[in-house]
Design a protein around this motif. Sequence first.
Motif, PDB file in Angstrom:
ATOM      1  N   PHE A   1       6.354   7.489   4.882  1.00 56.91           N
ATOM      2  CA  PHE A   1       5.857   6.229   4.332  1.00 56.91           C
ATOM      3  C   PHE A   1       4.549   5.829   5.014  1.00 56.91           C
ATOM      4  O   PHE A   1       3.582   5.430   4.345  1.00 56.91           O
ATOM      5  CB  PHE A   1       6.908   5.138   4.518  1.00 56.91           C
ATOM      6  N   CYS A   2       4.520   5.941   6.333  1.00 56.09           N
ATOM      7  CA  CYS A   2       3.295   5.594   7.065  1.00 56.09           C
ATOM      8  C   CYS A   2       2.155   6.540   6.709  1.00 56.09           C
ATOM      9  O   CYS A   2       0.990   6.124   6.632  1.00 56.09           O
ATOM     10  CB  CYS A   2       3.556   5.625   8.568  1.00 56.09           C
TER      11      CYS A   2
ATOM     12  N   VAL B   1     -12.984   4.622   2.356  1.00 56.52           N
ATOM     13  CA  VAL B   1     -14.061   5.498   1.884  1.00 56.52           C
ATOM     14  C   VAL B   1     -14.707   4.926   0.629  1.00 56.52           C
ATOM     15  O   VAL B   1     -15.939   4.957   0.464  1.00 56.52           O
ATOM     16  CB  VAL B   1     -13.513   6.914   1.624  1.00 56.52           C
ATOM     17  N   ALA B   2     -13.879   4.381  -0.259  1.00 53.16           N
ATOM     18  CA  ALA B   2     -14.420   3.794  -1.486  1.00 53.16           C
ATOM     19  C   ALA B   2     -15.303   2.587  -1.176  1.00 53.16           C
ATOM     20  O   ALA B   2     -16.374   2.412  -1.780  1.00 53.16           O
ATOM     21  CB  ALA B   2     -13.274   3.391  -2.415  1.00 53.16           C
ATOM     22  N   VAL B   3     -14.866   1.757  -0.226  1.00 48.64           N
ATOM     23  CA  VAL B   3     -15.665   0.585   0.142  1.00 48.64           C
ATOM     24  C   VAL B   3     -16.988   1.009   0.772  1.00 48.64           C
ATOM     25  O   VAL B   3     -18.058   0.460   0.457  1.00 48.64           O
ATOM     26  CB  VAL B   3     -14.867  -0.321   1.099  1.00 48.64           C
ATOM     27  N   LEU B   4     -16.940   2.003   1.661  1.00 48.19           N
ATOM     28  CA  LEU B   4     -18.172   2.476   2.302  1.00 48.19           C
ATOM     29  C   LEU B   4     -19.115   3.113   1.287  1.00 48.19           C
ATOM     30  O   LEU B   4     -20.345   2.949   1.368  1.00 48.19           O
ATOM     31  CB  LEU B   4     -17.823   3.482   3.399  1.00 48.19           C
TER      32      LEU B   4
ATOM     33  N   ILE C   1      -3.726   5.940   1.795  1.00 51.68           N
ATOM     34  CA  ILE C   1      -4.218   4.909   0.866  1.00 51.68           C
ATOM     35  C   ILE C   1      -5.281   4.048   1.535  1.00 51.68           C
ATOM     36  O   ILE C   1      -6.326   3.729   0.937  1.00 51.68           O
ATOM     37  CB  ILE C   1      -3.042   4.039   0.374  1.00 51.68           C
ATOM     38  N   VAL C   2      -5.030   3.666   2.793  1.00 54.27           N
ATOM     39  CA  VAL C   2      -6.017   2.868   3.532  1.00 54.27           C
ATOM     40  C   VAL C   2      -7.313   3.650   3.714  1.00 54.27           C
ATOM     41  O   VAL C   2      -8.420   3.107   3.558  1.00 54.27           O
ATOM     42  CB  VAL C   2      -5.435   2.441   4.895  1.00 54.27           C
ATOM     43  N   MET C   3      -7.181   4.948   4.027  1.00 51.59           N
ATOM     44  CA  MET C   3      -8.375   5.771   4.220  1.00 51.59           C
ATOM     45  C   MET C   3      -9.167   5.896   2.921  1.00 51.59           C
ATOM     46  O   MET C   3     -10.406   5.787   2.918  1.00 51.59           O
ATOM     47  CB  MET C   3      -7.977   7.157   4.731  1.00 51.59           C
ATOM     48  N   ALA C   4      -8.457   6.117   1.813  1.00 46.64           N
ATOM     49  CA  ALA C   4      -9.149   6.237   0.526  1.00 46.64           C
ATOM     50  C   ALA C   4      -9.848   4.932   0.159  1.00 46.64           C
ATOM     51  O   ALA C   4     -10.989   4.944  -0.340  1.00 46.64           O
ATOM     52  CB  ALA C   4      -8.144   6.627  -0.560  1.00 46.64           C
TER      53      ALA C   4
END
Length: 244
Positions: A184-185, A197-200, A191-194
Amino acid sequence: MMRLRLEGQPARNRIEQMDLMALLSTYPTFLIRMLECHTVISFQAWKATEEGDHAAFRASMADAEHLTMNMVRNPTGTLFEGVILRGFVAATADRLSKSGAELGMADEVEKWTRALERQKAIREAGNSKTLTLEDRSGNPSLMVGSLFGVSEDISYKILEKPLKLTDSDVEPGRMLDHEILSRFCSYFLWIVMAASVAVLAAYRFRVTRLGWFLAGRAESLLDGRDRGWIIGAGVVLPFAWVLF
């Protein structure tokens, strides 16, 4: 289903019908239906009490005793079957004891009163038990695992002489919790990493040309050794720490 099975093996009288119902109680898919027999017997006893019909009450009591004795004679193969049997006996004894007292037949229902008291004593004794693991007691979910902790605690309370568990017996349950949590983690971190990356990637469109120029100059200051430190300490080392 109960009606179809009874029709498939017709009984010639009431006793044979009770025998057939006791036999059908050994079928796993039919076991839970036995609680409905308690409802029928309880209704008959209540109706006899309301009408003051002692003969009808004795007939209901005979049906309950006959069915219960046949169920007891059939060996239970699982703990669940034993729980159903105890529940049937306790519920039936409770109804017959109350109805017998209202009809002034306390002596005739004494056996059901004793059965009810015994079931209450067993339940109270079970509720006072605490799951013990190698002389240690505590939260079952922490000792056994969240998935099996509740079931182990319930079975520990139900059994008169519960099995003595060791840490190696329940370790797989805890390891399963660890595996589920780690997966789960892992999904959550991906998901947090994706999202990061999308925000950056989207942020670059908000930067002016001057910002791009300054960033390019800063990148040109890095040599091969600096890039090696960034990749080694920032990427390889964390992965190695987690994996090994």
